[in-house]
Enzyme design. Structure first.
Site: not given
Ligand code: PPE
Length: 304
Positions: A157
């Site tokens: 990330k």
């Molecule tokens: N894709 C992306 C691009 C992404 O940022 C997230 C999490 C996910 C998939 C899902 O990943 P996981 O949380 O491991 O299931 N996005 C984070 C940030 C959101 C934000 O607005 O800041 C989150 O959900 O915490």
């Protein structure tokens, strides 16, 4: 956003208003950082963080992949996150660890810039609104393509990569949608601006593989496991835009978004336009798992 009392920064707890950075921080100019999004939930045995260690491991792996020197291990960051939740007397909350480069160098070569680490936590309700969580959200396919895996590290990330998500999110919101869905350079579905996508058709659940340019989300992995254990067929496969239009059900997963039903994509109603049975089941299983109501998945919880 509702402030709390303390934020953990570089090894100590500092007052919320003192957790600031210098304007010449490298990360502010070039996006040289990695972050996590983690949630804690209230359970019968007190607050518990969902898959905390795995999130911190993804963070340290991401920092290493971007060659950001980090002097804390995942175990120390896990302890620090617990401390933040406990000292702020938080129950259910969202936890945001951030590793970023500070001052010490300008220009694209980051050598000499010092690494900083912060962990904040605050109460954060439904990411895409309570209404969206209940009845589903409206999504638009973005004109922006997801950054390709040859252009960055999709498994980490990285803060800089989120400018791509933000372009898509701004466009979607300006067009009246709640969220964007991004395709990859080959035209297959990648993911939402901050969520993974799942489709259901004829009872089969399908989600793009990480190779499609999607983050291999921890919520995604959890939902795949929960649904499979529940007897569902879940396939990781490339999906096209028309697969989305033809789906009986669609939903997003993510730490912030949890399991959010999608009721419309590009002005086309998905199924009857209300959350379908598989979506509701995924939501139910996920919420029961994170709140400690499923014995088989209690190992995902790290109690405070
Ligand atoms: N894709 C992306 C691009 C992404 O940022 C997230 C999490 C996910 C998939 C899902 O990943 P996981 O949380 O491991 O299931 N996005 C984070 C940030 C959101 C934000 O607005 O800041 C989150 O959900 O915490």
């Amino acid at each position: 956003m509702e402030p709390v009392t303390y934020i953990w920064m570089d090894g100590e707890l500092v007052a919320w208003e003192d957790a600031t950075v210098h304007v010449l921080s490298h990360a502010l100019h070039y996006g040289t950082g990695v972050f996590e999004g983690i949630r804690a939930y209230d359970t019968e045995s007190g607050p518990a963080v969902f898959r905390l260690t795995e999130h911190m491991e993804r963070l340290t792996r991401g920092a290493a992949a971007y060659q950001i020197a980090l002097s804390y291990g995942a175990d120390e960051l896990t302890k620090a996150a617990r401390e933040v939740i406990a000292t702020n007397e938080l129950g259910a909350c969202y936890i945001r660890p951030l590793v970023f480069l500070g001052t010490g160098s300008m220009g694209l070569n980051p050598a000499g810039a010092k690494t900083h680490v912060a962990i904040a936590a605050w109460r954060w309700g439904a990411y895409l609104g309570d209404e969206g969580l209940r009845n589903g959200i409206r999504v638009g396919v973005s004109s922006w393509r997801r950054l390709h895996q040859t252009m960055f590290i999709p498994d980490a990330k990285g803060t800089g990569g989120y400018i791509n998500s933000i372009l898509a999110r701004l466009e979607a919101n300006a067009a009246g949608f709640d969220e964007a869905l991004l395709l990859n350079l080959d035209g297959y579905v990648a993911e939402g601006s901050g969520e993974n996508l799942f489709l259901v058709r004829n009872g089969v659940v399908r989600t793009p593989p990480p190779q499609a340019g999607a983050l291999d989300g921890i919520t995604r992995q959890s939902v795949i496991e929960l649904l499979r254990d529940d007897g569902a067929v879940v396939e990781e496969t490339n999906l096209t835009r028309s697969d989305v239009y033809y789906a009986d059900e669609a939903f997003f997963t993510g730490t912030a978004a949890e399991v959010t039903p999608i009721r419309e994509v590009d002005h086309r109603t998905i199924g009857p336009g209300t959350p379908g049975p598989v979506t509701k089941r995924a939501q139910e299983l996920f919420m029961n798992a994170v709140t400690g109501r499923l014995d088989d998945y209690r190992h995902w919880l790290e109690y405070i």
